[in-house]
Design an enzyme around this catalytic site. Structure first.
Site, PDB file in Angstrom:
ATOM      1  CE1 TYR A  48     -22.046  59.059   0.198  1.00  0.00           C
ATOM      2  CE2 TYR A  48     -23.248  60.623  -1.231  1.00  0.00           C
ATOM      3  CZ  TYR A  48     -22.596  60.417  -0.147  1.00  0.00           C
ATOM      4  OH  TYR A  48     -22.593  61.231   1.033  1.00  0.00           O
ATOM      5  CD  GLU A  50     -22.241  55.818   3.017  1.00  0.00           C
ATOM      6  OE1 GLU A  50     -22.983  55.364   3.424  1.00  0.00           O
ATOM      7  OE2 GLU A  50     -22.093  57.278   3.511  1.00  0.00           O
ATOM      8  CG  ASP A 194       1.563  61.029  10.684  1.00  0.00           C
ATOM      9  OD1 ASP A 194       1.825  60.947   9.414  1.00  0.00           O
ATOM     10  OD2 ASP A 194       0.846  62.360  11.177  1.00  0.00           O
ATOM     11  CB  THR A 220      -0.365  63.063   3.527  1.00  0.00           C
ATOM     12  OG1 THR A 220       1.024  63.268   3.017  1.00  0.00           O
ATOM     13  CG2 THR A 220      -0.601  63.542   4.940  1.00  0.00           C
ATOM     14  CE  LYS A 223       1.680  66.952   4.593  1.00  0.00           C
ATOM     15  NZ  LYS A 223       1.596  66.783   5.882  1.00  0.00           N
ATOM     16  NE  ARG A 229      -4.327  69.542  -0.900  1.00  0.00           N
ATOM     17  CZ  ARG A 229      -3.418  69.858  -0.198  1.00  0.00           C
ATOM     18  NH1 ARG A 229      -3.629  69.740   1.007  1.00  0.00           N
ATOM     19  NH2 ARG A 229      -2.328  70.533  -0.648  1.00  0.00           N
TER      20      ARG A 229
HETATM   21  C1  LIG Z   1       0.695  66.992   6.888  1.00  0.00           C
HETATM   22  C2  LIG Z   1       0.539  66.153   7.866  1.00  0.00           C
HETATM   23  C3  LIG Z   1      -0.600  65.455   8.404  1.00  0.00           C
HETATM   24  C4  LIG Z   1      -1.847  66.008   8.006  1.00  0.00           C
HETATM   25  O1  LIG Z   1      -2.327  65.894   6.700  1.00  0.00           O
HETATM   26  P1  LIG Z   1      -3.471  66.784   6.137  1.00  0.00           P
HETATM   27  O2  LIG Z   1      -3.795  66.247   4.891  1.00  0.00           O
HETATM   28  O3  LIG Z   1      -3.129  68.232   5.857  1.00  0.00           O
HETATM   29  O4  LIG Z   1      -4.646  66.522   7.061  1.00  0.00           O
HETATM   30  C5  LIG Z   1      -0.462  64.541   9.445  1.00  0.00           C
HETATM   31  N1  LIG Z   1       0.583  64.457  10.093  1.00  0.00           N
HETATM   32  C6  LIG Z   1       1.726  64.882   9.600  1.00  0.00           C
HETATM   33  C7  LIG Z   1       2.993  64.336  10.501  1.00  0.00           C
HETATM   34  C8  LIG Z   1       1.893  65.925   8.683  1.00  0.00           C
HETATM   35  O5  LIG Z   1       2.888  66.492   8.353  1.00  0.00           O
END
Ligand SMILES: *Cc1c(COP(=O)(O)O)cnc(C)c1O
Length: 429
Positions: A48, A50, A194, A220, A223, A229
């Site tokens: 933990y 936090e 994003d 993220t 990807k 993740r």
């Molecule tokens: C994949 C994605 C997310 C969210 O990611 P998670 O890890 O699945 O919550 C947010 N914004 C965009 C544009 C994405 O493609």
């Protein structure tokens, strides 16, 4: 001695075989290195922590403080930014914290339409973002398949949102952050990018850089960035980041306090230290020449795949791609995305059905599929392999009712992919 959970362990082994034998074309997936998998599966999950490094609410954090500090320093170096929070459990969590930190409930936001390739967390009515905030959308132009900046400007002027959002999940073109920032400045809005999908390509300078222009960036890490993740929130260099024309200096620092608090205690509890360790490794790997070559190949493979599909008479939204993904429009072929996804899966080709802009079907059916090259490039596939991949896709879609022809493709895919074993995926140099 605790007995082993043989059921789950067997399922993990089975899933490994599925991943190894198949052709992974889901644009948001990738294969992590052995050291990232090891960190993710490590005893750090026991801890933990936090709070932030040096400011924790629990004892025994002196070692995980080093882990998180390294993750922060490396993410800052990779993207050349002044501030980052590496704790968000996922991309959606990063977005929730950002909105929580910057917006008040009821504030207006203007994002990219989910039905045109946007993300749920950019204001969809089924998501917290569409329930807490008043959400509005811009989309792509019907003819060009691209976002047209003048249309965005007109909407922004009319709607006067507090925050403008750019970035997407199924959009194959780059973003004009300079133009978007000019629009945001004109109406006094925040600009948030994003970059969940193209983060890895952006980190290598292969796409436009959002950091000098956007007030906030979320991503993220799993990807194109090829880490565990998870998510991150970042802000660019302070001197580039004037929140209003005056009093720019120190603004990133002030906003960072707000955003750190929005992650914890605002929207999360204890951070996933095992994931944070793996994020640190991902950033380390992304600063190697090996990763640079990988990212260049991802982009090249996507370009070649798009061209090969168009050469075979397929329609690609916007007629090509700038990044690692493309959206295949099957509406003229009379095949739904759902049907295409299922048939391709029978051939061990994993994709996802996806709405195309102005789709006449539903999200369960769709008229398109989304294809990405991040994962297969990690497996070692190069541009010439893309012709083979497109050949397989074409054979499946042309013989969609013919089980034996699809089975033949599956055998070829399995045999081909056996030359690229998952266990040999090692990006550590
Ligand atoms: C994949 C994605 C997310 C969210 O990611 P998670 O890890 O699945 O919550 C947010 N914004 C965009 C544009 C994405 O493609």
């Amino acid at each position: 001695m605790i007995k082993q959970d043989s059921i789950i362990l067997k399922l993990i082994a089975k899933e490994k075989i599925r991943q190894e034998e198949g052709l992974e074309l889901i644009a948001s997936e990738n294969f992590v290195s052995a050291q990232i998998a090891a960190a993710t599966g490590s005893i750090l999950t026991n801890k933990y922590a936090e709070g932030l490094p040096g400011k924790r609410y629990y004892g025994g954090c002196h070692i995980v403080d080093e882990v998180e500090s390294l993750a922060i320093e490396r993410a800052k170096a990779l993207f050349n930014v002044d501030w980052v929070n590496v704790q968000p459990h996922s991309g959606s969590q990063a977005n929730a914290a950002l909105m929580m930190g910057v917006l008040k409930p009821g504030d207006k936001i203007l994002g990219f339409n989910l039905a045109h390739g946007g993300h749920l967390t950019h204001g969809s009515p089924v998501n917290f973002s569409g329930k807490l905030y008043q959400s509005f959308f811009y989309g792509v132009n019907r003819e060009t398949g691209r976002v047209e900046w003048e249309e965005v400007a007109q909407k922004a002027r009319r709607l006067q949102p507090v925050m403008m959002i750019c970035g997407a999940s199924a959009y194959s073109r780059d973003w004009d952050y300079v133009r978007l920032r000019a629009i945001a400045d004109e109406i006094g809005a925040f600009l948030w990018a994003d970059i969940a999908h193209p983060a890895g390509l952006i980190s290598q300078g292969l796409l436009n850089n959002p950091f000098p222009h956007c007030h906030f960036v979320t991503t993220t890490t799993h990807k194109t960035l090829r880490g565990p993740r998870g998510g991150m929130i970042l802000m660019g260099k302070d001197f580039n980041n004037p929140f209003g024309k005056t009093n720019a200096k120190g603004m990133v620092q002030r906003m960072s306090t707000l955003l750190d608090a929005a992650v914890f205690p605002g929207t999360q509890g204890g951070p996933l230290v095992h994931s944070i360790a793996a994020k640190a490794i991902a950033c380390y790997e992304a600063m190697t020449s090996n990763y640079k070559a990988y990212a260049i190949q991802v982009q090249k493979n996507a370009t070649v795949m798009a061209q090969a599909l168009m050469d075979k008479g397929y329609k690609i939204i916007s007629d090509g791609t700038d990044n690692h993904l493309l959206l295949l429009d099957l509406s003229s072929k009379n095949i739904s995305g759902k049907k295409a996804e299922a048939a391709l899966q029978k051939a061990a080709i994993t994709t996802n059905k996806n709405l195309i802009p102005f789709d006449r079907t539903t999200p369960q059916i769709t008229s398109g599929i989304r294809l990405g090259t991040a994962a297969i490039t990690t497996r070692g596939l190069v541009a010439s392999d893309m012709l083979l991949v497109v050949e397989w896709i074409d054979r499946v879609l042309k013989n969609i009712e013919n089980e034996s022809k699809i089975k033949k493709v599956k055998e070829e895919v399995n045999k081909y992919m056996s030359h690229f074993p998952l266990t040999m995926v090692d990006h550590s140099n």
